[in-house]
Design a protein around this motif. Structure first.
Motif, PDB file in Angstrom:
ATOM      1  N   ARG A 283       0.797  -1.221   0.000  1.00 45.05           N
ATOM      2  CA  ARG A 283       0.000   0.000   0.000  1.00 45.05           C
ATOM      3  C   ARG A 283       0.841   1.289   0.000  1.00 45.05           C
ATOM      4  O   ARG A 283       0.483   2.252  -0.674  1.00 45.05           O
ATOM      5  CB  ARG A 283      -0.909  -0.033   1.226  1.00 45.05           C
ATOM      6  CG  ARG A 283      -2.023   0.922   1.157  1.00 45.05           C
ATOM      7  CD  ARG A 283      -3.356   0.290   1.113  1.00 45.05           C
ATOM      8  NE  ARG A 283      -4.231   1.370   0.696  1.00 45.05           N
ATOM      9  CZ  ARG A 283      -5.430   1.259   0.234  1.00 45.05           C
ATOM     10  NH1 ARG A 283      -5.964   0.083   0.127  1.00 45.05           N
ATOM     11  NH2 ARG A 283      -6.116   2.293  -0.138  1.00 45.05           N
TER      12      ARG A 283
ATOM     13  N   GLU B 189       0.262   4.096  -2.824  1.00 39.11           N
ATOM     14  CA  GLU B 189      -0.294   5.394  -2.433  1.00 39.11           C
ATOM     15  C   GLU B 189       0.659   6.537  -2.783  1.00 39.11           C
ATOM     16  O   GLU B 189       0.219   7.609  -3.189  1.00 39.11           O
ATOM     17  CB  GLU B 189      -0.642   5.404  -0.952  1.00 39.11           C
ATOM     18  CG  GLU B 189      -1.862   4.570  -0.630  1.00 39.11           C
ATOM     19  CD  GLU B 189      -2.365   4.733   0.792  1.00 39.11           C
ATOM     20  OE1 GLU B 189      -1.866   5.622   1.526  1.00 39.11           O
ATOM     21  OE2 GLU B 189      -3.279   3.975   1.179  1.00 39.11           O
TER      22      GLU B 189
ATOM     23  N   LEU C 267       0.240   7.047  -6.451  1.00 40.15           N
ATOM     24  CA  LEU C 267      -1.082   7.614  -6.726  1.00 40.15           C
ATOM     25  C   LEU C 267      -1.129   9.110  -6.409  1.00 40.15           C
ATOM     26  O   LEU C 267      -1.818   9.871  -7.097  1.00 40.15           O
ATOM     27  CB  LEU C 267      -2.138   6.860  -5.913  1.00 40.15           C
ATOM     28  CG  LEU C 267      -3.596   7.093  -6.259  1.00 40.15           C
ATOM     29  CD1 LEU C 267      -3.876   6.806  -7.735  1.00 40.15           C
ATOM     30  CD2 LEU C 267      -4.484   6.214  -5.379  1.00 40.15           C
ATOM     31  N   ALA C 268      -0.384   9.533  -5.408  1.00 40.83           N
ATOM     32  CA  ALA C 268      -0.370  10.951  -5.023  1.00 40.83           C
ATOM     33  C   ALA C 268       0.184  11.844  -6.132  1.00 40.83           C
ATOM     34  O   ALA C 268      -0.051  13.049  -6.139  1.00 40.83           O
ATOM     35  CB  ALA C 268       0.443  11.135  -3.746  1.00 40.83           C
TER      36      ALA C 268
ATOM     37  N   LEU D 253      -6.991   6.777   1.301  1.00 45.26           N
ATOM     38  CA  LEU D 253      -5.564   6.556   1.537  1.00 45.26           C
ATOM     39  C   LEU D 253      -5.366   6.231   3.015  1.00 45.26           C
ATOM     40  O   LEU D 253      -5.863   6.956   3.880  1.00 45.26           O
ATOM     41  CB  LEU D 253      -4.768   7.802   1.140  1.00 45.26           C
ATOM     42  CG  LEU D 253      -4.947   8.260  -0.311  1.00 45.26           C
ATOM     43  CD1 LEU D 253      -4.175   9.545  -0.579  1.00 45.26           C
ATOM     44  CD2 LEU D 253      -4.521   7.169  -1.294  1.00 45.26           C
ATOM     45  N   TYR D 254      -4.649   5.159   3.285  1.00 43.76           N
ATOM     46  CA  TYR D 254      -4.544   4.659   4.659  1.00 43.76           C
ATOM     47  C   TYR D 254      -3.099   4.463   5.111  1.00 43.76           C
ATOM     48  O   TYR D 254      -2.839   3.784   6.096  1.00 43.76           O
ATOM     49  CB  TYR D 254      -5.323   3.344   4.797  1.00 43.76           C
ATOM     50  CG  TYR D 254      -6.747   3.494   4.327  1.00 43.76           C
ATOM     51  CD1 TYR D 254      -7.692   4.139   5.114  1.00 43.76           C
ATOM     52  CD2 TYR D 254      -7.131   3.052   3.059  1.00 43.76           C
ATOM     53  CE1 TYR D 254      -8.987   4.327   4.673  1.00 43.76           C
ATOM     54  CE2 TYR D 254      -8.435   3.238   2.612  1.00 43.76           C
ATOM     55  CZ  TYR D 254      -9.350   3.870   3.418  1.00 43.76           C
ATOM     56  OH  TYR D 254     -10.633   4.062   2.980  1.00 43.76           O
ATOM     57  N   GLY D 255      -2.160   5.062   4.391  1.00 46.38           N
ATOM     58  CA  GLY D 255      -0.745   4.895   4.724  1.00 46.38           C
ATOM     59  C   GLY D 255      -0.391   5.361   6.123  1.00 46.38           C
ATOM     60  O   GLY D 255       0.378   4.706   6.825  1.00 46.38           O
TER      61      GLY D 255
ATOM     62  N   LEU E  19      -7.890  -0.878  -5.051  1.00 48.32           N
ATOM     63  CA  LEU E  19      -7.696  -0.162  -3.791  1.00 48.32           C
ATOM     64  C   LEU E  19      -9.010   0.098  -3.068  1.00 48.32           C
ATOM     65  O   LEU E  19      -9.126  -0.126  -1.861  1.00 48.32           O
ATOM     66  CB  LEU E  19      -6.967   1.160  -4.042  1.00 48.32           C
ATOM     67  CG  LEU E  19      -5.532   1.056  -4.545  1.00 48.32           C
ATOM     68  CD1 LEU E  19      -4.971   2.443  -4.821  1.00 48.32           C
ATOM     69  CD2 LEU E  19      -4.654   0.309  -3.563  1.00 48.32           C
TER      70      LEU E  19
END
Length: 195
Positions: free
Chosen positions: A45, A49, A52-53, A68-70, A106
């Motif tokens: 992830r 992420e 993706l940013a 987003l869960y980073g 995702l």
């Protein structure tokens, strides 16, 4: 439950890759199992992420943002005394305009997060104690529905590219989990071989 046409097509096209990942993750029943799950999820992830940013979402998605869960995942690692992985394989998508396939994977993980959150809670990990990312995903189910609606209505959609990107995401996740399992096996073997 009737699936919308694009969701149905993606689900069918990626079923083998999705099943291979689910089989690899399995059911965590011990704290050690859960720690391996967290490390694998971080290896998947966090790079995705980060990539993706740097991207622009397709037309029709301007008012929607992916979950987003980073940060939550990193906090969960620390609760378990684990450091976030420092050497991560960069996520590289296949050619084509298939970003929706990656987002499908995702956002769809919110469905699985509901089950995984229950499993984590059963072994003592909660929203406040090591499973923050799972509970955040499980609560964000409405984001999955909003994504699904937009995916069906976006004008420019390449079915093959979306399937290729989704398959790539599942394969990338599987590789992330395999790297943790292989590292764990190597560590166990070295401990077992010590006099």
């Amino acid at each position: 439950m009737d699936l919308s046409p694009r969701r149905s097509d993606l689900k069918q096209a990626t079923s083998q890759a999705h099943q291979a990942l689910d089989d690899l993750i399995g059911a965590f029943v011990t704290a050690e199992d859960y720690a391996r799950y967290l490390e694998g999820m971080a290896r998947f992830r966090l790079p995705v992420e980060a990539w993706l940013a740097t991207q622009t979402l397709p037309a029709g998605f301007e008012d929607w943002k992916p979950g987003l869960y980073g940060e939550e995942l990193t906090a969960d690692l620390r609760v378990l005394g684990l450091a976030p992985p420092d050497e991560l394989e960069a996520f590289t998508p296949p050619p084509g305009d298939g970003l929706l396939g990656l987002l499908y994977v995702l956002e769809g993980s919110a469905l699985g997060a509901r089950l995984l959150a229950k499993r984590a809670e059963a072994i003592g990990f909660t929203e406040r104690n090591g499973a923050r990312h799972l509970f955040a995903q499980a609560r964000n189910f409405s984001n999955w529905r909003a994504f699904s609606d937009r995916m069906e209505n976006v004008c420019v959609y390449d079915e093959r590219a979306a399937a290729a990107w989704a398959d790539t995401a599942f394969d990338y996740a599987r590789n992330a989990f395999e790297s943790v399992l292989n590292a764990n096996r190597a560590y166990r073997r070295s401990v077992e071989l010590r006099p």
